[in-house]
Design a protein around this motif. Sequence first.
Motif, PDB file in Angstrom:
ATOM      1  N   SER A   1       0.797  -1.230   0.000  1.00  0.00           N
ATOM      2  CA  SER A   1       0.000   0.000   0.000  1.00  0.00           C
ATOM      3  C   SER A   1       0.830   1.280   0.000  1.00  0.00           C
ATOM      4  N   PRO A   2       1.965   1.377   0.701  1.00  0.00           N
ATOM      5  CA  PRO A   2       2.710   2.643   0.606  1.00  0.00           C
ATOM      6  C   PRO A   2       3.191   2.948  -0.816  1.00  0.00           C
ATOM      7  N   ALA A   3       3.821   1.984  -1.469  1.00  0.00           N
ATOM      8  CA  ALA A   3       4.354   2.240  -2.812  1.00  0.00           C
ATOM      9  C   ALA A   3       3.245   2.416  -3.833  1.00  0.00           C
ATOM     10  N   MET A   4       2.175   1.636  -3.722  1.00  0.00           N
ATOM     11  CA  MET A   4       1.105   1.721  -4.708  1.00  0.00           C
ATOM     12  C   MET A   4       0.276   2.994  -4.528  1.00  0.00           C
ATOM     13  N   GLY A   5       0.074   3.412  -3.274  1.00  0.00           N
ATOM     14  CA  GLY A   5      -0.602   4.684  -3.049  1.00  0.00           C
ATOM     15  C   GLY A   5       0.221   5.850  -3.544  1.00  0.00           C
ATOM     16  N   ARG A   6       1.531   5.802  -3.269  1.00  0.00           N
ATOM     17  CA  ARG A   6       2.424   6.855  -3.766  1.00  0.00           C
ATOM     18  C   ARG A   6       2.410   6.897  -5.290  1.00  0.00           C
ATOM     19  N   GLY A   7       2.518   5.712  -5.926  1.00  0.00           N
ATOM     20  CA  GLY A   7       2.537   5.672  -7.383  1.00  0.00           C
ATOM     21  C   GLY A   7       1.241   6.169  -7.994  1.00  0.00           C
ATOM     22  N   THR A   8       0.115   5.789  -7.410  1.00  0.00           N
ATOM     23  CA  THR A   8      -1.179   6.247  -7.931  1.00  0.00           C
ATOM     24  C   THR A   8      -1.308   7.753  -7.796  1.00  0.00           C
ATOM     25  N   ALA A   9      -0.851   8.299  -6.666  1.00  0.00           N
ATOM     26  CA  ALA A   9      -0.882   9.754  -6.478  1.00  0.00           C
ATOM     27  C   ALA A   9       0.005  10.452  -7.503  1.00  0.00           C
ATOM     28  N   GLU A  10       1.159   9.864  -7.809  1.00  0.00           N
ATOM     29  CA  GLU A  10       2.024  10.447  -8.843  1.00  0.00           C
ATOM     30  C   GLU A  10       1.334  10.424 -10.203  1.00  0.00           C
ATOM     31  N   PHE A  11       0.698   9.317 -10.529  1.00  0.00           N
ATOM     32  CA  PHE A  11       0.035   9.221 -11.829  1.00  0.00           C
ATOM     33  C   PHE A  11      -1.115  10.214 -11.924  1.00  0.00           C
ATOM     34  N   LEU A  12      -1.861  10.373 -10.836  1.00  0.00           N
ATOM     35  CA  LEU A  12      -2.958  11.336 -10.841  1.00  0.00           C
ATOM     36  C   LEU A  12      -2.459  12.773 -10.976  1.00  0.00           C
ATOM     37  N   THR A  13      -1.280  13.039 -10.432  1.00  0.00           N
ATOM     38  CA  THR A  13      -0.730  14.400 -10.444  1.00  0.00           C
ATOM     39  C   THR A  13      -0.005  14.726 -11.737  1.00  0.00           C
ATOM     40  N   TYR A  14       0.833  13.794 -12.196  1.00  0.00           N
ATOM     41  CA  TYR A  14       1.734  14.066 -13.319  1.00  0.00           C
ATOM     42  C   TYR A  14       1.379  13.316 -14.602  1.00  0.00           C
ATOM     43  N   GLY A  15       0.495  12.330 -14.498  1.00  0.00           N
ATOM     44  CA  GLY A  15       0.232  11.480 -15.650  1.00  0.00           C
ATOM     45  C   GLY A  15       1.335  10.481 -15.903  1.00  0.00           C
ATOM     46  N   ALA A  16       2.234  10.326 -14.947  1.00  0.00           N
ATOM     47  CA  ALA A  16       3.366   9.406 -15.069  1.00  0.00           C
ATOM     48  C   ALA A  16       3.907   9.140 -13.667  1.00  0.00           C
ATOM     49  N   TYR A  17       4.756   8.108 -13.535  1.00  0.00           N
ATOM     50  CA  TYR A  17       5.372   7.785 -12.256  1.00  0.00           C
ATOM     51  C   TYR A  17       6.694   8.521 -12.107  1.00  0.00           C
ATOM     52  N   ARG A  18       6.972   8.978 -10.908  1.00  0.00           N
ATOM     53  CA  ARG A  18       8.205   9.711 -10.630  1.00  0.00           C
ATOM     54  C   ARG A  18       9.203   8.877  -9.806  1.00  0.00           C
ATOM     55  N   THR A  19       8.748   7.821  -9.176  1.00  0.00           N
ATOM     56  CA  THR A  19       9.639   6.989  -8.354  1.00  0.00           C
ATOM     57  C   THR A  19       9.726   5.616  -9.012  1.00  0.00           C
ATOM     58  N   LEU A  20       9.067   4.607  -8.461  1.00  0.00           N
ATOM     59  CA  LEU A  20       9.045   3.300  -9.109  1.00  0.00           C
ATOM     60  C   LEU A  20       8.148   3.324 -10.340  1.00  0.00           C
ATOM     61  N   ASP A  21       8.609   2.718 -11.412  1.00  0.00           N
ATOM     62  CA  ASP A  21       7.785   2.588 -12.610  1.00  0.00           C
ATOM     63  C   ASP A  21       6.830   1.417 -12.405  1.00  0.00           C
ATOM     64  N   LEU A  22       5.575   1.726 -12.185  1.00  0.00           N
ATOM     65  CA  LEU A  22       4.569   0.706 -11.908  1.00  0.00           C
ATOM     66  C   LEU A  22       3.741   0.347 -13.140  1.00  0.00           C
ATOM     67  N   SER A  23       4.165   0.807 -14.303  1.00  0.00           N
ATOM     68  CA  SER A  23       3.389   0.564 -15.523  1.00  0.00           C
ATOM     69  C   SER A  23       3.235  -0.922 -15.870  1.00  0.00           C
ATOM     70  N   PRO A  24       4.155  -1.829 -15.441  1.00  0.00           N
ATOM     71  CA  PRO A  24       3.882  -3.250 -15.718  1.00  0.00           C
ATOM     72  C   PRO A  24       2.592  -3.763 -15.096  1.00  0.00           C
ATOM     73  N   PHE A  25       2.056  -3.051 -14.100  1.00  0.00           N
ATOM     74  CA  PHE A  25       0.802  -3.452 -13.466  1.00  0.00           C
ATOM     75  C   PHE A  25      -0.427  -2.886 -14.184  1.00  0.00           C
ATOM     76  N   HIS A  26      -0.244  -2.118 -15.246  1.00  0.00           N
ATOM     77  CA  HIS A  26      -1.366  -1.441 -15.879  1.00  0.00           C
ATOM     78  C   HIS A  26      -2.357  -2.432 -16.505  1.00  0.00           C
ATOM     79  N   PHE A  27      -3.572  -1.935 -16.670  1.00  0.00           N
ATOM     80  CA  PHE A  27      -4.673  -2.748 -17.188  1.00  0.00           C
ATOM     81  C   PHE A  27      -4.411  -3.256 -18.595  1.00  0.00           C
ATOM     82  N   ASP A  28      -3.584  -2.569 -19.369  1.00  0.00           N
ATOM     83  CA  ASP A  28      -3.403  -2.978 -20.765  1.00  0.00           C
ATOM     84  C   ASP A  28      -2.911  -4.422 -20.874  1.00  0.00           C
ATOM     85  N   ARG A  29      -2.201  -4.917 -19.860  1.00  0.00           N
ATOM     86  CA  ARG A  29      -1.742  -6.305 -19.926  1.00  0.00           C
ATOM     87  C   ARG A  29      -2.918  -7.281 -19.860  1.00  0.00           C
ATOM     88  N   ILE A  30      -3.992  -6.866 -19.152  1.00  0.00           N
ATOM     89  CA  ILE A  30      -5.185  -7.701 -19.087  1.00  0.00           C
ATOM     90  C   ILE A  30      -5.844  -7.737 -20.465  1.00  0.00           C
TER      91      ILE A  30
END
Length: 407
Positions: free
Chosen positions: A366-395
Amino acid sequence: MKTVGLATKPKHNTYDVVIVGGAMFGASTAWFLSDNADFNGSVLVVERDPSYRTASTSHTNSCMRQQFSNALNVKISQFAAEFVKTFRQRMGGDERYPELSIQNYGYMYLADSEGFADVLRNSHAVQVAEGAGTKLMTPEEIERDYPFYNLDDIVLGSHNRRDEGYWDCVAVFDGWRRSARERGVEYIANEVIAMTKRPAGNRIDSITLTSGETISCGQIVNASGPRAVLTSRMAGIEIPVEPRKRYTYVFSAEQPLDRELPLTIDPSGVHLRQDGRYTYMAGGHSDPDPAVDYDDFVMDHDLWQDHIWPAIATRIPQFEAIKVISEWAGHYAYNTFDHNAIMGPHTQVENFIFLNGFSGHGLQQSPAMGRGTAEFLTYGAYRTLDLSPFHFDRIAENRPFVEKAVI
């Protein structure tokens, strides 16, 4: 877990971010948004049950590990460990928030076949490459350090006592909610029952609450835990997340162990760990392991007698005589596709953000995923860990991002 009285109706009719679900992931995202100086928008958290009585957050065993098969999951838990150990500092040094630590009894994975041992060896290489303190142990080494195990069938163990064990997730959860609300995040006790999309179908324009209000939203975050698909269906989206029942038992032993019990993952599927000075916690699930009703928290008392207790007594003969003190059933938000989180935007409904399907390792993520989601909501991209491998497009593309170390 502290609960506070919440208003049932929102103060405004439009918000930049609406978070559906106020448990651990909703709280984490809201707090990280409030902590980001670059975010100056309005946030509404809608929680259907502010008592959190049946939330996965309330039923967690509250553990943390780096022993994953996927390098990104290792990094995510490493951030969690850092966050927990610096919790008061991250909360501005406010003495209302406790200094926290991790009770490092570690996880002990036990392999009873060469095939499973190879899985542990491969995962060990991934973990060590990321700086984790995992070590592989022969049966002789395990017996030297933990002589209470019956190791007749064991060929290899994997153990880590650095930043791996129990942590106080309730303190973090309470802290996130309190701090975020003081900074202006609005929480309400209500339920989202409908979403309205633009005619083109590419954005959610508004949500409707059970109390009748229609709320315009810039972005919407699905943080609905095991109910994630019920929320996504309001946007016309299917996701492979379902509630799976997990059983937990706290017990005392007639002959307590003379040292700490690691969180032991037995080849039978049963896990157990130290819980107090003289008490222990065990958990498991039925086989088969079906999806259950969202309100099904009924205990299966035969499971303890027929599966959990026999596995415990076989692995640790000293636990032949034990007494259950308390027990409960909770739900995993289980991702049937690849046992990993689903994050980020939908491929077509661009302002619908996922934070779902953590399959039992969500609290520590939850700490890393909440931080990453907040970054995506703010910047449209991740600023720390790249969490894009978890994105829905893989589904959507049938491209699994597999995690093998699911308990």
